[in-house]
Design a protein around this motif. Sequence first.
Motif, PDB file in Angstrom:
ATOM      1  N   ALA A 138      -4.887  -7.344  -3.461  1.00 11.84           N
ATOM      2  CA  ALA A 138      -5.304  -6.692  -4.708  1.00 11.84           C
ATOM      3  C   ALA A 138      -5.777  -5.263  -4.427  1.00 11.84           C
ATOM      4  O   ALA A 138      -5.469  -4.334  -5.186  1.00 11.84           O
ATOM      5  N   LEU A 139      -6.510  -5.101  -3.314  1.00 13.21           N
ATOM      6  CA  LEU A 139      -7.000  -3.765  -2.958  1.00 13.21           C
ATOM      7  C   LEU A 139      -5.853  -2.819  -2.604  1.00 13.21           C
ATOM      8  O   LEU A 139      -5.964  -1.610  -2.775  1.00 13.21           O
ATOM      9  N   ALA A 140      -4.763  -3.388  -2.099  1.00 14.23           N
ATOM     10  CA  ALA A 140      -3.624  -2.556  -1.707  1.00 14.23           C
ATOM     11  C   ALA A 140      -2.842  -2.046  -2.920  1.00 14.23           C
ATOM     12  O   ALA A 140      -2.000  -1.161  -2.790  1.00 14.23           O
ATOM     13  N   CYS A 141      -3.111  -2.639  -4.091  1.00 12.58           N
ATOM     14  CA  CYS A 141      -2.438  -2.173  -5.323  1.00 12.58           C
ATOM     15  C   CYS A 141      -3.158  -0.950  -5.887  1.00 12.58           C
ATOM     16  O   CYS A 141      -4.306  -0.682  -5.559  1.00 12.58           O
ATOM     17  N   ASP A 142      -2.476  -0.238  -6.765  1.00  7.26           N
ATOM     18  CA  ASP A 142      -3.091   0.948  -7.370  1.00  7.26           C
ATOM     19  C   ASP A 142      -4.185   0.568  -8.369  1.00  7.26           C
ATOM     20  O   ASP A 142      -5.175   1.263  -8.524  1.00  7.26           O
ATOM     21  N   TYR A 143      -3.959  -0.527  -9.087  1.00  7.65           N
ATOM     22  CA  TYR A 143      -4.914  -0.978 -10.112  1.00  7.65           C
ATOM     23  C   TYR A 143      -5.078  -2.487 -10.019  1.00  7.65           C
ATOM     24  O   TYR A 143      -4.164  -3.193  -9.574  1.00  7.65           O
ATOM     25  N   ARG A 144      -6.235  -2.978 -10.455  1.00  2.89           N
ATOM     26  CA  ARG A 144      -6.533  -4.404 -10.440  1.00  2.89           C
ATOM     27  C   ARG A 144      -7.131  -4.832 -11.776  1.00  2.89           C
ATOM     28  O   ARG A 144      -7.989  -4.137 -12.322  1.00  2.89           O
ATOM     29  N   ILE A 145      -6.643  -5.954 -12.273  1.00  4.41           N
ATOM     30  CA  ILE A 145      -7.245  -6.555 -13.471  1.00  4.41           C
ATOM     31  C   ILE A 145      -7.520  -8.005 -13.090  1.00  4.41           C
ATOM     32  O   ILE A 145      -6.630  -8.686 -12.584  1.00  4.41           O
ATOM     33  N   MET A 146      -8.764  -8.467 -13.351  1.00  5.95           N
ATOM     34  CA  MET A 146      -9.059  -9.861 -12.981  1.00  5.95           C
ATOM     35  C   MET A 146      -9.416 -10.674 -14.214  1.00  5.95           C
ATOM     36  O   MET A 146     -10.118 -10.188 -15.106  1.00  5.95           O
ATOM     37  N   ALA A 147      -8.914 -11.901 -14.251  1.00  4.02           N
ATOM     38  CA  ALA A 147      -9.213 -12.799 -15.364  1.00  4.02           C
ATOM     39  C   ALA A 147     -10.725 -12.985 -15.474  1.00  4.02           C
ATOM     40  O   ALA A 147     -11.423 -13.104 -14.476  1.00  4.02           O
ATOM     41  N   TYR A 160       0.833  -1.210   0.000  1.00  2.00           N
ATOM     42  CA  TYR A 160       0.000   0.000   0.000  1.00  2.00           C
ATOM     43  C   TYR A 160       0.868   1.261   0.000  1.00  2.00           C
ATOM     44  O   TYR A 160       0.511   2.277  -0.584  1.00  2.00           O
ATOM     45  N   GLY A 161       2.026   1.173   0.667  1.00  2.00           N
ATOM     46  CA  GLY A 161       2.882   2.348   0.765  1.00  2.00           C
ATOM     47  C   GLY A 161       3.951   2.418  -0.304  1.00  2.00           C
ATOM     48  O   GLY A 161       4.830   3.273  -0.247  1.00  2.00           O
ATOM     49  N   SER A 162       3.868   1.539  -1.286  1.00  3.39           N
ATOM     50  CA  SER A 162       4.926   1.495  -2.297  1.00  3.39           C
ATOM     51  C   SER A 162       4.970   2.752  -3.159  1.00  3.39           C
ATOM     52  O   SER A 162       3.934   3.338  -3.492  1.00  3.39           O
ATOM     53  N   ASN A 163       6.181   3.136  -3.537  1.00  5.75           N
ATOM     54  CA  ASN A 163       6.345   4.259  -4.468  1.00  5.75           C
ATOM     55  C   ASN A 163       6.147   3.815  -5.904  1.00  5.75           C
ATOM     56  O   ASN A 163       6.065   4.642  -6.816  1.00  5.75           O
ATOM     57  N   LEU A 164       6.119   2.518  -6.125  1.00  7.95           N
ATOM     58  CA  LEU A 164       5.943   1.996  -7.484  1.00  7.95           C
ATOM     59  C   LEU A 164       4.463   2.060  -7.869  1.00  7.95           C
ATOM     60  O   LEU A 164       3.595   2.046  -6.999  1.00  7.95           O
ATOM     61  N   VAL A 165       4.217   2.103  -9.174  1.00  7.29           N
ATOM     62  CA  VAL A 165       2.832   1.925  -9.633  1.00  7.29           C
ATOM     63  C   VAL A 165       2.557   0.423  -9.570  1.00  7.29           C
ATOM     64  O   VAL A 165       3.279  -0.366 -10.167  1.00  7.29           O
ATOM     65  N   THR A 166       1.552   0.045  -8.803  1.00  7.33           N
ATOM     66  CA  THR A 166       1.330  -1.389  -8.580  1.00  7.33           C
ATOM     67  C   THR A 166       0.031  -1.859  -9.242  1.00  7.33           C
ATOM     68  O   THR A 166      -1.009  -1.195  -9.137  1.00  7.33           O
ATOM     69  N   ILE A 167       0.132  -2.989  -9.902  1.00  8.16           N
ATOM     70  CA  ILE A 167      -1.036  -3.571 -10.584  1.00  8.16           C
ATOM     71  C   ILE A 167      -1.177  -5.021 -10.136  1.00  8.16           C
ATOM     72  O   ILE A 167      -0.211  -5.786 -10.204  1.00  8.16           O
ATOM     73  N   ALA A 168      -2.365  -5.393  -9.690  1.00  6.88           N
ATOM     74  CA  ALA A 168      -2.620  -6.806  -9.381  1.00  6.88           C
ATOM     75  C   ALA A 168      -3.257  -7.444 -10.613  1.00  6.88           C
ATOM     76  O   ALA A 168      -4.310  -7.000 -11.064  1.00  6.88           O
ATOM     77  N   ALA A 169      -2.594  -8.431 -11.172  1.00 11.03           N
ATOM     78  CA  ALA A 169      -3.159  -9.202 -12.288  1.00 11.03           C
ATOM     79  C   ALA A 169      -3.705 -10.490 -11.674  1.00 11.03           C
ATOM     80  O   ALA A 169      -2.978 -11.454 -11.463  1.00 11.03           O
ATOM     81  N   ILE A 170      -4.997 -10.466 -11.371  1.00 11.80           N
ATOM     82  CA  ILE A 170      -5.610 -11.530 -10.547  1.00 11.80           C
ATOM     83  C   ILE A 170      -6.046 -12.669 -11.471  1.00 11.80           C
ATOM     84  O   ILE A 170      -7.102 -12.610 -12.098  1.00 11.80           O
TER      85      ILE A 170
END
Length: 194
Positions: A152-161, A130-140
């Motif tokens: 997944a919620l802690a990432c900036d963006y989420r994509i789910m299959a 959640y505190g990462s400086n990186l842009v984070t994406i969860a590819a679920i």
Amino acid sequence: MAALLKQSARLGLSGRHGQVFCRLPWALSFQRYMFNANKKILVEMDKSTGVALMKMANPPVNLLNLETLTEFAISMEKLELDKDCKGLILTSSLSKVFTAGLDIMEMCGKSPEHVTEFWRAVQEMWLKLYGSNLVTIAAINGFSPGAGCLMALACDYRIMADNVKYSIGLNETQLGIVAPFWLVTRELRPSLFS
Ligand SMILES: CCCCCCCCCCC/C=C/C(=O)SCCNC(=O)CCNC(=O)[C@H](O)C(C)(C)COP(=O)(O)OP(=O)(O)OC[C@H]1O[C@@H](n2cnc3c(N)ncnc32)[C@H](O)[C@@H]1OP(=O)(O)O
């Protein structure tokens, strides 16, 4: 974000028939490096794009036990220290499970010291993500109950299959575990903190 998604598409993270396929070149150039501590977390960093692909690899269901959580935190630290790394795609190396969430056995019949260490590692994972400086994406790319959903919620963006069989959600109350209020309010009601 658009650029990162293009990169994820270029890396081969494309949804099809409910799967997120990860096709990576076998030959790694000098611009690409891989690391893993105990192979529960695999990281492939592409310096030319600035995107790191992190795959949970703890079969059969990518349980988040103390070992995996510790490895996750170390991997995040390494990526944060890499000035070339701008974004992170978090996914699973397994075919139908993103992660089954926290390893319930880590909380069952263990010493208070172990349980304390485990929950510290869980919180550390959330802080790192959640505190990462990186842009984070969860590819679920599969089932994602409990802490899988929180990750997944802690990432900036989420994509789910796109597969109706896969479910995601906070089911931990069925097990008598309640997510702490600060986590739920921050992730589900961020307007309270803005
Ligand atoms: C960034 C996040 C930070 C969070 C910060 C703080 C958070 C605090 C609050 C956190 C609250 C979260 C709690 C949790 O995560 S509780 C766990 C919730 N998860 C589940 O309930 C998952 C249950 N499992 C399943 O539904 C299925 O296993 C699944 C659909 C995922 C896969 O099905 P499949 O048929 O492929 O596999 P099996 O069911 O046969 O499972 C294989 C073996 O794995 C064992 N298993 C599965 N899940 C767990 C688990 N969570 N803990 C321990 N063991 C698990 C299962 O029993 C099988 O074992 P055996 O082979 O021995 O039978």
